[in-house]
Design an enzyme around this catalytic site. Structure first.
Site, mmCIF file in Angstrom:
data_model
loop_
_atom_site.group_PDB
_atom_site.id
_atom_site.type_symbol
_atom_site.label_atom_id
_atom_site.label_comp_id
_atom_site.label_asym_id
_atom_site.label_seq_id
_atom_site.Cartn_x
_atom_site.Cartn_y
_atom_site.Cartn_z
ATOM 1 N N CYS A 1 -7.543 13.192 6.910
ATOM 2 C CA CYS A 1 -7.315 13.368 5.472
ATOM 3 C C CYS A 1 -8.530 13.911 4.742
ATOM 4 C CB CYS A 1 -6.848 12.053 4.847
ATOM 5 S SG CYS A 1 -8.087 10.740 4.813
ATOM 6 N N SER B 1 5.720 4.240 3.615
ATOM 7 C CA SER B 1 5.212 3.162 2.767
ATOM 8 C C SER B 1 6.184 2.833 1.639
ATOM 9 C CB SER B 1 3.837 3.526 2.205
ATOM 10 O OG SER B 1 3.909 4.678 1.385
ATOM 11 N N GLY C 1 2.152 7.392 -0.745
ATOM 12 C CA GLY C 1 2.818 8.569 -1.289
ATOM 13 C C GLY C 1 3.782 9.181 -0.299
ATOM 14 N N GLY C 2 3.918 8.544 0.880
ATOM 15 C CA GLY C 2 4.834 9.025 1.902
ATOM 16 C C GLY C 2 6.104 8.198 1.962
ATOM 17 N N VAL C 3 7.023 8.636 2.797
ATOM 18 C CA VAL C 3 8.318 7.976 2.888
ATOM 19 C C VAL C 3 8.210 6.595 3.536
ATOM 20 C CG1 VAL C 3 8.861 9.142 5.079
ATOM 21 C CG2 VAL C 3 10.718 8.260 3.661
ATOM 22 N N CYS D 1 -10.277 3.475 9.524
ATOM 23 C CA CYS D 1 -9.690 3.259 8.199
ATOM 24 C C CYS D 1 -8.903 1.954 8.176
ATOM 25 C CB CYS D 1 -8.794 4.438 7.823
ATOM 26 S SG CYS D 1 -8.137 4.358 6.139
ATOM 27 N N ALA E 1 0.861 -1.188 0.000
ATOM 28 C CA ALA E 1 0.000 0.000 0.000
ATOM 29 C C ALA E 1 0.894 1.232 0.000
ATOM 30 C CB ALA E 1 -0.913 -0.014 1.222
ATOM 31 N N LEU E 2 0.922 1.956 -1.123
ATOM 32 C CA LEU E 2 1.779 3.132 -1.264
ATOM 33 C C LEU E 2 0.948 4.388 -1.064
ATOM 34 C CD1 LEU E 2 3.936 2.109 -4.361
ATOM 35 C CD2 LEU E 2 4.608 2.071 -1.948
#
Length: 369
Positions: A199, A13, A9-11, A101, A6-7
């Site tokens: 978010c 992951s 978009g952060g460092v 989540c 699961a990416l």
């Protein structure tokens, strides 16, 4: 193993996916699209679902040389996480959307889809450790770095989900190490700020988001004796323990600050009082999810906030997912709200999680036992 990374978009992951790749797994990256109207989510680095994040996730996958996909989970996210968030506040409770989540999206919708496609595990950048016994039994533990530990928000996943989870960053001693590793790997997110806040609240104004969705519901602000001290535009905008934003206009008789003691949505009433009145001697909780359910009363530690301190307690399961918690050995909590997640620990090991349904104040402790 075939691993779905699961990416976000952060460092975190990105490095987690890289470590899974280094371990010899077949890794595929996926970014979760949690809103069909992307401008509902904030830009910049405050959240974890911004427009920029999808691009950062793609670039990380390119650097790692792994396939990359975007999965639309917006409908499930709206129907579970956002809907629960609104319903809980409307009912006078305080939810944790990150817990929901993890429960409904990352380790339910995402994991179920991954398993259906033939993947063996889902890899995320959470800071938590998994230990496996000789018989294959897995247990969830705190991360090596206490400052980054995320076992609290993962406790709701339960043993079946844990069996297919992978947390490669659990043994990292600090976030600085993660960032240095990302830089060494040529990942452009190495210096990206951490995500925080909710978010799906685009501008960070939670009260404004609730007011827009739930409408104006004015009512009184009263003290514990029932005396009206002021008014509010919606009891849902307040939570137990809150001090700021009461706008009462006059100080308490003793000159001390006032805090929210209770939110009563049916009467549209917010009850305020002193800090001493927030002190908790015991907690009642329900909807428990156990990794290792006690068969009888058990001494352990409990934690009621993601970054709160664990306190010594005696936990007694009552059946039907309910439990009673009594704080012991000088353990103290203050301002615990219904709806909060309560996580039970034995040392570093997570035993289970439940949702707070009520509390027993210090003043009433002797009479309630």
């Amino acid at each position: 193993m075939r691993v779905l990374a699961a990416l976000s978009g952060g460092v975190d992951s990105a490095v987690a996916a890289a470590r899974a790749l280094d371990a010899g797994h077949e890794v595929v990256g996926v970014h979760m699209a949690l809103s069909r109207s992307r401008d509902q989510f904030r830009t910049g680095s405050r959240g974890c679902c911004s427009i920029e994040d999808a691009g950062d996730a793609r670039r990380a996958a390119d650097v790692l040389g792994i396939p990359y996909y975007v999965w639309d989970l917006s409908e499930q996210f709206e129907e579970t996480v956002v809907a629960d968030f609104l319903a809980e506040y409307a009912a006078g409770r305080t939810p944790n959307p990150c817990v929901r989540c993890n429960e409904h999206i990352k380790f339910a919708a995402l994991l179920d889809k991954a398993v259906a496609l033939g993947f063996d595990a889902v890899c995320t950048g959470h800071y938590a450790r998994i230990e496996e016994a000789a018989d294959g039994t897995r247990t969830l533990h705190r991360a090596a770095d206490p400052a980054k530990d995320q076992s609290y928000v993962l406790a709701v996943m339960g043993p079946q989900r844990l069996a297919r989870a992978m947390f490669p960053l659990g043994d990292v001693p600090s976030k600085d190490v993660t960032r240095a590793e990302a830089a060494a790997r040529g990942l452009s997110v190495s210096a990206k700020p951490d995500s925080y806040d909710i978010c799906f609240v685009a501008d960070g104004d939670t009260q404004g988001f609730l007011r827009e969705r739930l409408g104006s519901q004015p009512g009184p602000v009263v003290d514990s004796s029932g005396q009206v001290l002021g008014t509010h535009d919606g009891a849902y905008a307040y939570t137990v323990g809150q001090r700021k934003g009461l706008a009462l206009g006059r100080p308490a008789a003793d000159g001390r600050p006032r805090y929210v003691l209770a939110v009563e949505p049916v009467r549209r009433t917010v009850v305020v009082g002193s800090a001493d009145e927030l002190r908790v001697a015991g907690i009642d909780a329900g909807d428990a999810v156990w990794f290792d359910e006690p068969t009888d009363e058990r001494d352990c530690h409990v934690q009621v906030r993601a970054h709160g301190d664990p306190v010594p307690a005696r936990v007694r399961p009552l059946g039907d997912g309910r439990l009673r918690v009594d704080l012991v050995d000088g353990g103290q909590l203050r301002g615990v709200a219904p709806g909060q997640s309560l996580v039970v620990y034995d040392g570093t090991r997570v035993l289970g999680q439940a949702t707070v349904t009520g509390t027993r104040p210090v003043a009433a402790a002797d009479g309630s036992r």
